[in-house]
Write an enzyme that holds these catalytic residues in place. Structure first.
Site, PDB file in Angstrom:
ATOM      1  N   HIS A  54       0.825  -1.217   0.000  1.00  0.00           N
ATOM      2  CA  HIS A  54       0.000   0.000   0.000  1.00  0.00           C
ATOM      3  C   HIS A  54       0.858   1.265   0.000  1.00  0.00           C
ATOM      4  CE1 HIS A  54      -3.723  -2.279   0.726  1.00  0.00           C
ATOM      5  NE2 HIS A  54      -3.009  -3.012   1.564  1.00  0.00           N
ATOM      6  N   ASN A 128     -10.214  -3.340   1.928  1.00  0.00           N
ATOM      7  CA  ASN A 128      -9.879  -3.230   0.508  1.00  0.00           C
ATOM      8  C   ASN A 128     -11.142  -2.939  -0.292  1.00  0.00           C
ATOM      9  OD1 ASN A 128      -7.054  -3.716   0.558  1.00  0.00           O
ATOM     10  ND2 ASN A 128      -7.382  -5.917   0.675  1.00  0.00           N
TER      11      ASN A 128
END
Length: 496
Positions: A54, A128
């Site tokens: 990320h 997510n």
């Protein structure tokens, strides 16, 4: 209006910021030039460790609002206890596998993290844009991420290692099917849904527990790029999603998501047709329909990207009374791993950084944690640094104890025991697609698998999709030039 005086980091005014102090016009630089040394030394240390996953992301501030009086029936968290109650939030959206300079349009899951600044502490929803994940045991996570990164010899992305791991991890078939569908390349962060993916536990004021999954449904609606459009956008504007979010809010737009839960009675977990804590599977909406519990609105951009977005630290272990973890193994692993990586990346006192600080707690944070790098919150002042003590220090309150539940069985390394296989849901997903969507899905898979140079890896990976749906497997064989009989034979003898 006169400009403010430029200073060193210690606050001393600077007379000249463009010329170094030298011994004569042509002489060497003097070590006493603290202005120069201060400037260079800080510059040398501007970069902090990049997130291992990320790394590329964008963020925004906003609020969460409760629309219904029903929520306290299921959860005692105070930020959910009143209709119209607003809780300040900070969100960070991201790609997963790419480095910080990678494209926003890459085929990749998108991180969807929300920090709720509640009066009982920060609650972090770290999810997510997909309702499932690639693996269900954290022991596999480092290996999985290594295969999504770069080959340790060539330092290039490697389809062989990518598909070698996934082919030998059939539980990944569901998430991989979502990844290579249209939803693998969202048009922007505004145009995607968010999910907790994991099962969480809600507990009400009477101590009754429930299992829940969180859903964030975009009010803008889902929009995706085709593979060709995503590739073009990566070349034209690799920061397209970051730019879109910032500019939308700067122009007065307020991206919003409806926040809902799927609610399962606590006892149903033992009776459901598969393990409800398996993060590679979804709960049927027919069995557990969505119930709205809130609305999330983003209405303010960060003032400084590094201070607020790069230093933002989200952890699934940051919960508040009424919200607790489930036995989901991936969640259990993340409870440790996320704050641990924050301590590595930002320092042990990362929760004193303003964007991470639980500022809404009445009276502030009170504990016996002391010292460490960058302790800037007063460090407990003159109060005691141990407990129990006789000097009025903070004390634990038993009423905040978490819900008790029975556990049984042998302590051992063991997989989930459930009757459902890993191919039913990805097969259902494929059969729900339109013919055009199926064609794009197959094309996306073939395009990526074509980079695999070892036939056995291709055959193994395709066999997982063949088990999910024979038509899908046959179309992949045709696109890759593989004999479908080889896949059928492999699928028949595979016992992964």
């Amino acid at each position: 209006m006169s400009a403010p005086v430029l200073t060193t980091s210690s606050g001393s005014p600077i007379d000249n910021n463009l010329n170094s102090m030298t011994a004569g016009v042509n002489g060497p630089i003097l070590i006493q030039d603290f202005t120069l040394i201060d400037k260079l030394a800080h510059f040398d240390r501007e970069r902090i460790p990049e997130r291992v996953v990320h790394a590329k992301g964008a963020g925004a501030h906003g609020y969460f609002e409760v629309p219904s009086s029903d929520v306290p029936k299921w959860c005692k968290a105070k930020f959910l206890n009143k209709v119209g109650k607003r809780t300040p939030i900070f969100t960070r959206f991201s790609t997963v596998g790419g480095e910080k300079g990678s494209s926003d349009s890459e085929r990749d899951p998108r991180g969807f993290a929300v920090k709720f600044y509640t009066e009982e502490g920060n609650f972090d929803m770290v999810g997510n844009n997909t309702p499932v994940f690639f693996i269900r045991d954290p022991s596999k996570f480092p290996d999985f991420i290594h295969t999504q990164k770069r080959n340790p010899q060539t330092n290039c992305k490697d389809p062989n290692m990518f598909w070698d791991f996934l082919g030998q991890t059939p539980e990944s078939t569901h998430q991989v099917s979502i990844l290579f569908s249209d939803r693998g390349t969202p048009k922007s962060y505004r145009h995607m849904h968010g999910f907790s993916s994991h099962t969480l536990k809600f507990v009400n004021a009477q101590g009754k527990p429930y299992w829940v999954k969180l859903h964030f449904t975009s009010e803008t609606g889902i929009q995706n790029y085709t593979a060709e459009e995503a590739a073009k956008m990566s070349m034209n504007d690799p920061d397209s999603a970051t730019r879109d979010l910032f500019e939308t809010i700067a122009k007065g737009g307020e991206p919003a998501w409806k926040v809902s839960i799927q609610l399962m009675e606590f006892e149903d977990a033992l009776k459901y047709r598969f393990n409800p804590f398996d993060v590679t599977k979804i709960w049927s909406h027919k069995d557990y329909p969505l119930i709205q519990i809130g609305r999330m609105v983003l209405n303010r951009n960060p003032e400084n990207y590094f201070a607020e977005v790069e230093q933002a630290a989200f952890s699934p272990s940051h919960m508040v009374p009424g919200i607790e973890p489930s036995p989901d193994k991936m969640l259990q692993g993340r409870l440790f791993s996320y704050p641990d990586t924050h301590r590595h990346r930002l320092g042990v006192n990362y929760q004193q950084i303003p964007v991470n600080c639980p500022f809404a707690v009445k009276g502030g944070v009170k504990n016996y944690q002391r010292d460490g790098f960058m302790a800037v919150n007063g460090n407990g002042g003159k109060g005691p640094n141990y407990q129990p003590n006789s000097f009025g220090g903070p004390e634990p309150h038993p009423e905040f104890a978490q819900h008790k539940f029975d556990v049984s069985g042998f302590a051992a390394r063991q997989p989930y025991n459930h009757p459902n296989d890993d191919f039913v849901q990805p097969g259902d997903l494929y059969r729900l697609m339109s013919e055009d969507a199926k064609s794009r899905f197959v094309s996306n898979l073939v395009g990526h698998m074509s980079g695999v140079t070892i036939k056995e890896i291709q055959v193994r990976a395709v066999s997982n999709f063949y088990k999910a749906d024979k038509d899908l497997g046959a179309r992949l064989c045709k696109g890759l030039g593989i004999d479908v009989n080889d896949v059928i034979k492999f699928a028949a003898r595979s016992n992964l």
